[in-house]
Write a protein that holds these residues in place. Structure first.
Motif, PDB file in Angstrom:
ATOM      1  N   PRO A 155      -1.308   1.515   9.006  1.00  0.00           N
ATOM      2  CA  PRO A 155      -0.606   1.257  10.273  1.00  0.00           C
ATOM      3  C   PRO A 155      -1.537   1.022  11.448  1.00  0.00           C
ATOM      4  O   PRO A 155      -1.388   1.626  12.509  1.00  0.00           O
ATOM      5  CB  PRO A 155       0.210   2.537  10.459  1.00  0.00           C
ATOM      6  CG  PRO A 155      -0.641   3.600   9.844  1.00  0.00           C
ATOM      7  CD  PRO A 155      -1.334   2.946   8.669  1.00  0.00           C
ATOM      8  N   TYR A 156      -2.516   0.144  11.285  1.00  0.00           N
ATOM      9  CA  TYR A 156      -3.447  -0.178  12.357  1.00  0.00           C
ATOM     10  C   TYR A 156      -3.413  -1.683  12.603  1.00  0.00           C
ATOM     11  O   TYR A 156      -3.105  -2.463  11.696  1.00  0.00           O
ATOM     12  CB  TYR A 156      -4.859   0.291  12.015  1.00  0.00           C
ATOM     13  CG  TYR A 156      -4.939   1.779  11.735  1.00  0.00           C
ATOM     14  CD1 TYR A 156      -4.932   2.702  12.771  1.00  0.00           C
ATOM     15  CD2 TYR A 156      -4.996   2.244  10.425  1.00  0.00           C
ATOM     16  CE1 TYR A 156      -4.986   4.064  12.519  1.00  0.00           C
ATOM     17  CE2 TYR A 156      -5.052   3.610  10.164  1.00  0.00           C
ATOM     18  CZ  TYR A 156      -5.039   4.512  11.207  1.00  0.00           C
ATOM     19  OH  TYR A 156      -5.080   5.853  10.950  1.00  0.00           O
ATOM     20  N   GLU A 207       3.881   0.549  12.022  1.00  0.00           N
ATOM     21  CA  GLU A 207       4.239   0.307  10.621  1.00  0.00           C
ATOM     22  C   GLU A 207       4.473  -1.169  10.337  1.00  0.00           C
ATOM     23  O   GLU A 207       4.140  -1.662   9.259  1.00  0.00           O
ATOM     24  CB  GLU A 207       5.490   1.105  10.258  1.00  0.00           C
ATOM     25  CG  GLU A 207       5.296   2.620  10.343  1.00  0.00           C
ATOM     26  CD  GLU A 207       6.572   3.370  10.029  1.00  0.00           C
ATOM     27  OE1 GLU A 207       7.643   2.700   9.947  1.00  0.00           O
ATOM     28  OE2 GLU A 207       6.522   4.604   9.880  1.00  0.00           O
ATOM     29  N   PRO A 243      -4.323  10.455  12.959  1.00  0.00           N
ATOM     30  CA  PRO A 243      -3.943   9.098  13.404  1.00  0.00           C
ATOM     31  C   PRO A 243      -2.920   9.146  14.530  1.00  0.00           C
ATOM     32  O   PRO A 243      -2.151  10.107  14.663  1.00  0.00           O
ATOM     33  CB  PRO A 243      -3.354   8.466  12.133  1.00  0.00           C
ATOM     34  CG  PRO A 243      -2.915   9.627  11.300  1.00  0.00           C
ATOM     35  CD  PRO A 243      -3.885  10.731  11.583  1.00  0.00           C
ATOM     36  N   GLU A 265       2.138   5.330  14.528  1.00  0.00           N
ATOM     37  CA  GLU A 265       1.914   4.288  13.530  1.00  0.00           C
ATOM     38  C   GLU A 265       2.621   2.985  13.902  1.00  0.00           C
ATOM     39  O   GLU A 265       3.811   2.979  14.224  1.00  0.00           O
ATOM     40  CB  GLU A 265       2.395   4.754  12.158  1.00  0.00           C
ATOM     41  CG  GLU A 265       1.634   5.960  11.624  1.00  0.00           C
ATOM     42  CD  GLU A 265       2.094   6.337  10.231  1.00  0.00           C
ATOM     43  OE1 GLU A 265       3.109   5.766   9.771  1.00  0.00           O
ATOM     44  OE2 GLU A 265       1.443   7.198   9.604  1.00  0.00           O
TER      45      GLU A 265
END
Length: 704
Positions: A278-279, A270, A265, A268
């Motif tokens: 975290p997307y 957050e 990934p 992030e």
């Protein structure tokens, strides 16, 4: 290493040239947790752009992004200078290798900034003639296919409507050929109709956009080839963006999971994402054609009930799938979630949501998609505005997944118009497969066009996080009319006009059922404004959370002494700040409109209450007059009866050979017939309601 199927370069004199060859390269990748072998063949339609071919040499100028407010309008002198600059030959020199050295280019020449959006009212020069020619040929093919499928659709609807016609039409069909039930289109025609509106999953068109230093390429592939393109990207590519038009469902969930499993990934978000996820994702409003939206629902709800089509449609769903894991992952996921992985369940995610359907950003898994789907879609109050007469505003989730290797995956079935201008009707007539290429209508298409000439040369940071921020802010603030300089009424102006019309109708002369219709229009308007306001609130929360994540990114970059790749470019913080300003302004506007609509509806109730009181007073005086008339009638009615009764000749009818029995048989039958007709006429509304209730129950039973 270069990704198979995408040419790593193209000649500078062939900018935006579509490659016609088919490339096949063998590739295999072993995954750490699963044994997945990816297919090696891919065919793509490539469109490339190099920095060697300057914008001025081919008559095109750099297109700014859709990101500004009215205060950024340039003066006439500035516009003249920019026009002169665009007509000259501008060559973007390579950026220095050391990050601390600033590029010699000025922001006036290269930066695609949100502060310059309103300079793009009308293009000084047209698009590349070859691109326009290819686009016209594609639209011509799509329109020809649409006309064929439209004829099949009309025959299907004629068959369906007459299947549930009233008893009177069925009786007339025995004698009149025009009233008879037509034949159902052939099986092959119905299958082609289903695949026209809902493509098989392996045949779904996917856009692959590569951005490098001074260069960009776009390729159109199918979902059946997608795994091959996210394994690796060419060496010259800084960011690869893969956009698949998938809504929330089994296919969406499997594609997302396999993509994240195949790489690490990225940084992030957050605060911007969900807890432990975290997307970034947001809900997007876009404009669809009301007619096309209705056709999609009709085809889904009618053809999904024809069991004779199920087997063949299920077989073609992944017939051209070259992925090593997608089909098996979907089957596993369907079994795990107890959901059938059939054709209609997989393609139902293509259906956009109406404003009042589903939750606002409350969906968490593939089982919480659009359920159930109703056939009829009522016209929105927005359609009362002349500009939006044949439009329907819908909702779609836009989800983004990024990896540390610079690959970004976005999933959204959004296929409507994002930018509002005077050519809205023309944009709505374009097929979903071609809307991405229309930069004047599609926000994702405009994002690629903004960097098609110069690639990542003007990016503040040549990272996937920067591009993700640019993309989600561009998409999140739509729909709007800023791009073409407000040459079309924006949504807030349209709804203000609708509310003003509702206010005017409050004072119209009383007509039967008009108040009920007016209240329903008020309620529909309030519901629409409530949903738009709620989506704006979610977007405000998202952009505020992204600001916190971006501050954290900047602190990490400062700590590691990582300087911007192009300091004059628009930073992530500036971009989010602009988007937050736009969304806040829209939220405040719709909040005021919602308050105004509610207050206007309350005033309507008060006005009607006063009118009812006045009508009650008038009715009371009328009741008194009727009471007097009734009293007089009661007095004289018995007298009239007795005089008529005792005045009759009880033996025979005078001057005729007929007897009294004949008189009563004729007159009694006529009187009974008149009483029966009057009774049926008086109760016709009640009988009609009973008949409609029985038909709706029968129709619901057949659909279930």
């Amino acid at each position: 290493m270069a990704s198979p199927g995408i040419s790593p370069g193209s000649d500078s004199n062939e900018t935006w040239e579509q490659s016609s060859h088919v490339t096949k390269t063998g590739s295999e990748s072993t995954r750490s947790d699963r044994d997945r072998r990816h297919s090696s063949s891919a065919s793509s339609s490539s469109i490339s752009a190099n920095s060697d071919n300057s914008p001025g040499s081919n008559g095109r100028r750099t297109r700014p992004s859709v990101t500004s407010i009215a205060s950024a309008l340039p003066t006439v002198r500035e516009m003249h200078d920019r026009r002169t600059l665009s007509q000259s030959s501008l060559t973007v020199p390579p950026l220095p290798q050391h990050p601390s050295v600033t590029s010699s280019l000025t922001s006036e020449e290269t930066v695609v900034s949100s502060k310059k959006v309103l300079t793009n009212f009308q293009k000084v020069a047209g698009r590349d003639p070859e691109i326009e020619a290819r686009r016209r040929r594609k639209l011509s093919r799509c329109n020809s296919e649409y006309l064929i499928q439209k004829a099949v659709y009309n025959r299907l609807m004629d068959w369906y409507d007459k299947s549930y016609s009233c008893l009177q039409s069925q009786v007339l069909g025995i004698f009149l050929k025009s009233r008879r039930r037509p034949d159902l289109p052939s099986k092959d025609e119905l299958i082609q109709l289903a695949r026209h509106y809902y493509p098989a999953r392996a045949d779904l068109k996917v856009q692959v956009c590569d951005f490098g230093l001074g260069r960009a390429e776009r390729n159109e592939i199918t979902l059946g080839q997608i795994e091959e393109y996210w394994q690796a990207k060419p060496d010259w590519v800084d960011v690869r963006w893969i956009h698949a038009p998938l809504g929330l469902g089994l296919t969406h969930s499997s594609v997302e999971d396999i993509f994240l499993h195949d790489g690490e990934p990225g940084r992030e978000f957050e605060n911007g994402g969900k807890s432990g996820w975290p997307y970034l994702e947001t809900e997007v409003l876009n404009i669809r054609s009301h007619k096309d939206f209705q056709e999609m629902r009709d085809v889904y709800l009618i053809l999904s009930k024809l069991t004779e089509l199920e087997e063949e449609l299920d077989q073609c769903c992944f017939k051209n799938d070259e992925n090593s894991s997608l089909q098996s992952d979907i089957s596993w996921r369907a079994n795990h979630l107890a959901m059938p992985a059939n054709y209609w369940n997989l393609v139902s995610s293509d259906m956009p949501w109406q404003l009042t359907e589903g939750l606002v950003m409350g969906v968490r898994g593939p089982t919480e998609g659009l359920q159930p789907i109703s056939r009829q879609i009522g016209e929105q109050t927005l359609c009362n505005h002349p500009f939006y007469k044949d439009c329907h505003m819908v909702r779609n989730i836009f989800r983004c997944f990024h990896r540390s290797d610079g690959i970004l995956l976005t999933l959204s079935p959004m296929a409507g118009v994002n930018y509002l201008d005077q050519k809205l009707a023309q944009h709505l007539s374009e097929p979903a497969d071609a809307i991405f290429e229309n930069e004047n209508a599609s926000a994702p298409g405009n994002v690629f066009s903004a960097f098609a000439d110069q690639g990542t040369s003007t990016w503040h940071r040549r990272t996937v996080e920067w591009f993700l921020t640019y993309l989600i802010t561009e998409v999140g603030v739509t729909p709007h009319a800023h791009r073409q300089g407000f040459n079309a009424p924006d949504l807030n102006l349209a709804y203000q006009a609708v509310i003003n019309d509702l206010k005017r109708r409050r004072y119209a002369p009383w007509r039967k059922d008009e108040t009920v219709k007016l209240v329903r229009d008020y309620l529909a308007c309030v519901d629409e404004l409530t949903i738009v306001k709620a989506i704006c609130e979610q977007q405000v929360s998202l952009f505020k959370s992204m600001q916190q994540d971006i501050r954290k990114f900047e602190q990490e970059d400062n700590r590691t002494r990582r300087t911007p790749d192009f300091p004059q470019g628009e930073s992530m913080h500036e971009r989010v700040k602009w988007a937050l300003t736009m969304v806040k302004a829209r939220h405040d506007t719709f909040e005021k409109l919602l308050t105004e609509a509610k207050q206007s509806m309350e005033a309507l109730f008060q006005l009607r209450s006063i009118e009812q009181n006045e009508l009650a007073i008038v009715s009371d005086s009328q009741n008194k007059a009727v009471l007097i008339f009734t009293g007089v009638t009661i007095v004289f009615l018995p007298l009239s009866f007795f005089t008529s009764y005792y005045g009759m000749n009880l033996s025979t009818i005078v001057d005729t050979p007929r007897t009294e029995g004949y008189f009563w048989r004729v007159c009694g039958s006529v009187a009974l017939f008149i009483v029966l007709v009057v009774t049926l006429g008086a109760s016709r509304h009640w009988l009609k309601q009973i008949w409609k209730g029985r038909r709706s129950v029968k129709h619901h039973h057949n659909m279930v």
